[in-house]
Scaffold this motif. Structure first.
Motif, PDB file in Angstrom:
ATOM      1  N   LEU A  44       0.832  -1.207   0.000  1.00  9.56           N
ATOM      2  CA  LEU A  44       0.000   0.000   0.000  1.00  9.56           C
ATOM      3  C   LEU A  44       0.866   1.256   0.000  1.00  9.56           C
ATOM      4  O   LEU A  44       0.573   2.237  -0.694  1.00  9.56           O
ATOM      5  N   SER A  50      -5.850  -0.591  -3.505  1.00 10.37           N
ATOM      6  CA  SER A  50      -6.458  -0.795  -2.184  1.00 10.37           C
ATOM      7  C   SER A  50      -7.841  -1.391  -2.339  1.00 10.37           C
ATOM      8  O   SER A  50      -8.415  -1.402  -3.430  1.00 10.37           O
ATOM      9  N   ARG A  95      -0.515   5.994   3.772  1.00 14.83           N
ATOM     10  CA  ARG A  95      -1.619   5.540   2.916  1.00 14.83           C
ATOM     11  C   ARG A  95      -2.806   5.239   3.812  1.00 14.83           C
ATOM     12  O   ARG A  95      -2.689   4.515   4.814  1.00 14.83           O
ATOM     13  N   SER A 103      -9.222   5.869  -1.070  1.00 13.53           N
ATOM     14  CA  SER A 103      -7.825   5.802  -0.690  1.00 13.53           C
ATOM     15  C   SER A 103      -7.178   7.174  -0.818  1.00 13.53           C
ATOM     16  O   SER A 103      -7.452   7.914  -1.759  1.00 13.53           O
TER      17      SER A 103
END
Length: 567
Positions: A44, A50, A95, A103
């Motif tokens: 990530l 994601s 993240r 995201s």
């Protein structure tokens, strides 16, 4: 170098701070403990896709924060600064994944597109897992490995070829488009030329249709116009045979009225003003009568002129029905049509030019394809030697590696070559593609050998992550894999997720991922083990138990490798 990762509400990990050091770090733990989540969290941070399913059940979002120690002139530092991030002594990447799947990314304390994380990741970490082994089963990936290993010489040759290939493709498309449209072009040319011929034959003038319409109306009613204007003129000026008691018209009446006023106006200023106004009216009427007389004299009763005007209007009407609502629009259409004719007539010349261009570009891309082939062959030879050297450290000393570059029979977007990594695992056997000859364990070791060889060739990525790349390996081979990973760790930071004690025993830092539950919630955490805790983990990995025999076996393993239990 990766310093630490903080994970919050990702999968079964509620919150964990994982600190990494230089050299070789291993992550171990029971199956399902969450080792994959550690690698996922790193993915990530490096821009991987994601999913809301990653968020821990009951949490609003998952957060992963990574701290990297990178030099000021490192490409990742430069790119982070370009993205507006603050890079002081370390680079911080964050993240966030919401429960709805949204995201967000932050680079150096500043919001940034997720794509920037991917760009940074190319310079920071190389992640390799079991899925990477499947790359060896795809011929295209063999070519990509050779090209990456070939570095600047291959990259320059490939860029030059791809530029020529793209230019050739564009020229071929343009040429095919012109040839395909030849019939439509001929039809359009015919229509345009006929239209221009009609316009040129008629020679219309700007505003001519409006002027002719007015003239047509006047000529068609000439007699009525003459009679009406003549009668009006007589009423104003009188008839020519009016003498004595005859009618001298409005002008005569005005003259008599002025005479009457002039005799008395001197006695009253108001009447004098009326006399002045009467004089003005008399002058206006006199001028009007004169203009009417001129109009009567100019009225054209020529039937021939009327016929010509009407015929001309009909001729222009044919043009306006086809090329515009007015003559001015017809003339504008003609100008545009002339330009279009020149363009279409020039297409034949363009076809000839494009045919020459296609031939020249075809020759150029063939030459550049040959240069790319030579660069690949040189890189392939070096890569084969390096992979074989690495395999000699992985209990495959008899293996022979041949990276072949053969003609593909056609020019493609990547050149004219088919690239294949061949492996002869045993003495006397002919090399065959690793996608067909290598077993699972051999494929793992070949993949590791390739990664080590290409990593040393590039030398720019400071951190390597291997996710159970030792799958299918055991016994003595597992010790060799661990030793090779430890050797790679002398020049780079290496993080390995493994289930083999023979690999874990080589570690400079040993992290254990474990999970627990209270009957309602399952949690996973990461802790560093040293001393007897490390011995116990190695014993569990080898025997599945913590018996004294297993513990003694673990101590012997560390001793044989010259490793301290306090690592």
């Amino acid at each position: 170098m990766l310093q630490e990762i903080r994970i919050q509400d990702l999968g079964i990990i509620d919150e964990s701070l994982i600190e990494f050091g230089p050299g070789l770090t291993v992550l171990t733990g029971e199956t399902g403990a969450g080792k994959t989540m550690v690698v996922t969290s790193l993915g990530l941070l490096l821009g991987a896709r994601s999913d809301s399913a990653m968020v821990r059940e009951g949490a609003d979002r998952a957060v992963v924060e990574g701290v990297f120690d990178v030099p000021a002139d490192h490409p990742a530092t430069v790119r982070a600064a370009e993205a507006g991030g603050d890079v002081d002594e370390s680079l911080v990447l964050v993240r966030t994944v919401s429960g709805e799947g949204r995201s967000r990314a932050h680079v150096g304390g500043r919001s940034a597109p997720v794509g920037v994380l991917g760009e940074l990741g190319e310079h920071l970490v190389a992640v390799h897992g079991q899925a990477d082994q499947w790359r060896l089963r795809r011929p295209d990936e063999h070519r990509e490995l050779v090209d990456a290993f070939g570095a600047e010489p291959v990259a320059a040759a490939r860029t030059a070829y791809e530029t020529a290939y793209a230019a050739h493709a564009r020229a071929v498309t343009a040429l095919e488009t012109l040839r395909t449209a030849a019939r439509e072009r001929a039809q359009e040319l015919d229509l345009l030329r006929r239209g221009l011929e009609r316009i040129e034959a008629a020679e219309p003038q700007d505003g001519e249709d409006a002027a002719l319409r007015i003239e047509d109306e006047r000529l068609a009613h000439a007699e009525e116009l003459r009679q009406g204007s003549s009668e009006a003129q007589v009423l104003l000026a009188g008839s020519d045979d009016s003498y004595g008691d005859g009618d001298d018209g409005v002008i005569g009446a005005l003259a008599r009225a002025r005479t009457a006023l002039s005799q008395v106006s001197a006695n009253d200023p108001a009447l004098a003003d009326l006399e002045r106004r009467l004089t003005e009216v008399a002058h206006l009427v006199t001028d009007l009568a004169s203009d009417l007389s001129g109009y009567v004299a100019d009225v054209d009763l020529d039937p021939g002129r009327l016929a010509w005007v009407q015929q001309r209007r009909a001729e222009l009407g044919e043009l306006t029905r086809s090329y515009g609502d007015t003559v001015d629009e017809v003339i504008a259409w003609g100008r545009d049509a002339s330009r279009r004719v020149l363009e279409l007539e020039g297409d034949d010349d363009r076809i000839v030019d494009l045919e020459r261009q296609v031939a020249a570009l075809d020759a150029e891309r063939s030459t550049l394809a040959g240069e790319l082939t030579e660069a690949r062959r040189a890189a392939a030879s070096r890569l084969g030697d390096r992979i074989a050297e690495e395999l000699s450290h992985l209990a495959m000393g008899s293996a022979r590696v041949v990276v072949s570059v053969t003609p593909a029979g056609r020019l493609g977007s990547h050149g004219a070559d088919e690239v294949e990594i061949g492996l002869a695992a045993n003495v006397g056997s002919a090399p065959r593609s690793v996608s067909r000859v290598a077993s699972g364990g051999e494929l793992s070791r070949v993949m590791l050998a390739i990664e080590v060889a290409t990593a040393e060739a590039s030398g720019s990525v400071p951190t390597f992550v291997f996710d159970e790349v030792d799958s299918g390996v055991g016994g003595r081979a597992a010790l060799d894999v661990g030793a090779r990973l430890a050797a790679l760790a002398t020049s780079a930071q290496v993080i390995v997720v493994t289930h083999l004690a023979q690999v874990a025993a080589h570690a400079d830092h040993h992290l254990v991922v474990s999970k627990s539950d209270d009957g309602q919630v399952t949690r996973s955490g990461v802790r560093r083990v040293i001393g007897q805790d490390r011995v116990a983990e190695l014993a569990r990995m080898m025997a599945g138990t913590g018996s004294e025999a297993a513990l003694e076996h673990a101590r012997d393993l560390l001793a044989d490798l010259g490793r301290s239990i306090d690592a």
